[in-house]
Write a protein that holds these residues in place. Structure first.
Motif, short mmCIF file in Angstrom:
data_model
loop_
_atom_site.label_atom_id
_atom_site.label_comp_id
_atom_site.label_asym_id
_atom_site.label_seq_id
_atom_site.Cartn_x
_atom_site.Cartn_y
_atom_site.Cartn_z
N ASP A 104 37.53 29.22 49.12
CA ASP A 104 38.77 29.55 49.83
C ASP A 104 38.49 30.78 50.69
O ASP A 104 38.72 31.91 50.28
CB ASP A 104 39.89 29.81 48.82
N ASN A 107 41.41 33.36 51.55
CA ASN A 107 41.79 34.32 50.52
C ASN A 107 40.59 35.01 49.88
O ASN A 107 40.76 35.77 48.92
CB ASN A 107 42.62 33.62 49.45
N SER A 170 39.74 35.59 37.42
CA SER A 170 40.50 34.90 36.38
C SER A 170 39.69 33.73 35.86
O SER A 170 38.67 33.34 36.45
CB SER A 170 41.86 34.41 36.90
N THR A 185 46.89 34.91 38.07
CA THR A 185 48.16 34.73 38.76
C THR A 185 47.90 33.99 40.06
O THR A 185 46.75 33.83 40.50
CB THR A 185 48.81 36.09 39.07
N ALA A 186 48.95 33.55 40.69
CA ALA A 186 48.80 32.82 41.95
C ALA A 186 48.13 33.66 43.02
O ALA A 186 47.46 33.15 43.91
CB ALA A 186 50.18 32.34 42.43
N SER A 187 48.28 34.97 42.95
CA SER A 187 47.71 35.85 43.96
C SER A 187 46.26 36.22 43.67
O SER A 187 45.65 36.99 44.40
CB SER A 187 48.53 37.14 44.05
N ALA A 188 45.68 35.66 42.58
CA ALA A 188 44.31 35.97 42.16
C ALA A 188 44.14 37.45 41.84
O ALA A 188 43.04 37.99 41.91
CB ALA A 188 43.30 35.54 43.23
N LEU A 189 45.22 38.09 41.44
CA LEU A 189 45.16 39.50 41.06
C LEU A 189 44.83 39.60 39.58
O LEU A 189 45.59 39.14 38.72
CB LEU A 189 46.51 40.18 41.35
N ARG A 190 43.70 40.19 39.26
CA ARG A 190 43.29 40.27 37.85
C ARG A 190 44.13 41.26 37.07
O ARG A 190 44.55 40.97 35.95
CB ARG A 190 41.81 40.65 37.77
N TYR A 192 47.16 42.39 36.73
CA TYR A 192 48.62 42.26 36.82
C TYR A 192 49.14 42.36 35.39
O TYR A 192 49.29 41.38 34.68
CB TYR A 192 48.97 40.92 37.45
N ARG A 214 37.18 32.10 38.70
CA ARG A 214 37.46 32.52 40.08
C ARG A 214 36.79 33.87 40.33
O ARG A 214 36.94 34.81 39.55
CB ARG A 214 38.96 32.59 40.32
#
Length: 519
Positions: A104, A107, A170, A185-190, A192, A214
């Motif tokens: 991707d 992103n 993730s 999360t959907a935002s690929a923020l580890r 959170y 990911r």
């Protein structure tokens, strides 16, 4: 080697869920899967190779219903009993068919199946001018992303970006219940909230079976300078390594002592290997004239860099353009000025051109058996540990000589603050199914074969235990913990209780890789 028979209802259920070709209950393949680089464990009652997450979930539920232990396996380049169960009787889960790569670019994230090798990931990303921060261990031709995240590892990219776990955003994990857990999360923020992803990095598969990982993406820096330095004492070498680590100028550094330089590493230095290296250097050099100059320096150096000092420290410094790489290299030379002496850069040029070498080094240069062990030390413990290690070796030298045991050492940065001290042990002994299958008959034709030597093997096991204790005496931590290194006893009581509670919540019957991490 004879196999136990799988319980018929479980075997039938696994075949129904996965297909007959994906379930192995006997034969050479099962013998191979029951062994790692160091030893052979008890036979699984079956080995399965699921090709989809739903199929794996169904297989896990069947194993759980039958009360049968499940042990995940990645590329197999392990030596700490990570997927070896001494008593056998388990179902081994080969994750190699989870080999998808979803890039991707928008992103800056890549999602990879747990069975993707680092070499294949590098090839797929390099075609788009991309890479991950940490991008694999030296064994990346076989080592998988899932296995490396489960075990934790380092090498390429570790100087600048840390160990494998530090590059994970993730994970998707199949739990002992068959449920699929995603830590992201959907935002690929580890980060959170609490770091759920971190729970599954370095767990050795004790908390579940990883199916997808990911990772963030970076642009490839196409220009590089390679530098090598020699030192006449460990204290000098460590002082230089610590300075370089603080600067964080290089993408990767590694070091070897004289024994390994003239043994394992020098085995790569035949004429055929040199021609391959030269071709790779020219092919990968953006500036062909500069590449030709590098090849000429390597030819003039011959094997001298292999004998330039008791310790050799090698750097790969990357840049956006030649000037950027050259500037970093000049600064690194200034940082190390007065500690060691610069030598021909044959070794890092080889690693730069061929970062994932064939797994020939799972045997010693003379066909000996091989097992490494390591500890990650705080810098103020590196020299004291080295002194204690050399004293222990001196005390055991007569026994080592009697059994034909020899050793060498390698070193790497562990993230930005740790110092990895690795010891490689070699001894004459027969090979196991892992060596024969991995290396193949054609390669092994030219390799010496030793008879079984149980006395030497038992001595190596005792010496290995003494070295692990020595690491503990100096506060070392470990990667690839498996069943080989102490873990729980190093935790404070509250941390031990928390770990136990997490294991109980995720795997109440203790069926996921029982025994690793002391669980």
């Amino acid at each position: 080697m004879a196999s136990q028979l799988a319980p018929q209802p479980l075997f039938a259920a696994l075949v129904e869920a996965l297909g007959e070709a994906a379930v192995i209950t006997a034969g050479d393949r099962l013998d191979y899967l029951a062994a790692d680089v160091y030893r052979t464990g008890g036979l699984p009652i079956a080995a399965i190779r699921p090709t989809s997450v739903p199929a794996l979930q169904a297989a896990v539920r069947h194993c759980a219903a039958a009360g049968v232990a499940m042990i995940p396996r990645g590329g197999g380049a392990s030596y700490t009993d990570g997927y070896i169960r001494p008593e056998g009787g388990h179902v081994l889960v080969d994750t190699g068919a989870f080999d998808s790569i979803d890039i991707d670019e928008a992103n800056a994230v890549v999602t990879v199946g747990a069975g993707v090798t680092w070499a294949n990931l590098k090839t797929a990303l390099a075609a788009r001018g991309l890479r991950t921060p940490f991008w694999g261990p030296f064994s990346g031709l076989a080592a998988t992303v899932g296995g490396s995240v489960s075990q934790n590892t380092l090498s390429h990219g570790s100087s600048a970006h840390g160990i494998s776990a530090q590059s994970v955003l993730s994970l998707d994990v199949v739990l002992a219940s068959g449920e699929l857990l995603s830590t992201g999360t959907a935002s690929a923020l580890r980060y959170y909230g609490p770091d759920l992803t971190g729970l599954f990095t370095g767990d050795c598969g004790a908390l579940g079976i990883k199916v997808a990982i990911r990772l963030p993406l970076l642009p490839v820096l196409p220009h590089a300078e390679t530098l090598s330095f020699a030192f006449d004492s460990f204290a000098q070498f460590h002082a230089a390594a610590r300075r370089a680590q603080l600067e964080r100028l290089d993408d990767s550094w590694f070091a070897i002592d004289m024994a390994l330089s003239q043994g394992q590493i020098a085995r790569q230095e035949g004429m055929g290997a040199r021609l391959q290296i030269a071709a790779a250097v020219l092919r990968k050099s953006p500036d062909k004239l500069k590449g030709m100059a590098q090849v000429l320096r390597m030819a003039l150096a011959g094997e001298n860099p292999m004998r330039a000092g008791d310790y050799m420290l090698h750097f790969i410094v990357e840049g956006f353009d030649p000037a950027d790489a050259a500037h970093k290299a000049r600064h690194l030379r200034r940082v190390l000025d007065g500690i060691g002496r610069e030598i021909a850069n044959t070794v890092p040029a080889f690693v730069r051109s061929l970062p994932f070498a064939p797994l020939f080094n799972i045997l010693g240069p003379g066909g000996e058996r091989w097992v490494p062990l390591h500890g990650v030390l705080a810098h103020d413990q590196a020299v004291p540990f080295d002194n204690a290690f050399k004293a222990l070796v001196a005390a055991r030298q007569a026994e080592m000589d009697r059994h034909g045991v020899w050793l060498g050492t390698m070193f790497s940065p562990a993230a930005q603050v740790g110092f990895l001290y690795e010891i490689a042990l070699y001894w004459p002994d027969s090979r196991n199914a892992f060596h024969d299958t991995t290396l193949g008959a054609e390669y092994l034709t030219g390799i010496r074969t030793f008879p079984e030597d149980k006395a030497a093997r038992d001595f190596v096991e005792r010496l290995k235990g003494e070295l692990v204790d020595l690491y503990q005496d100096h506060g070392a931590g470990h990667f690839q913990i498996g069943r080989a290194y102490p873990y729980q006893q190093r935790l404070a009581p509250a941390a031990r209780r928390l770990l136990g509670a997490i294991k109980t919540e995720l795997d109440p019957r203790g069926l996921m890789n029982p025994g690793v991490l002391g669980l």
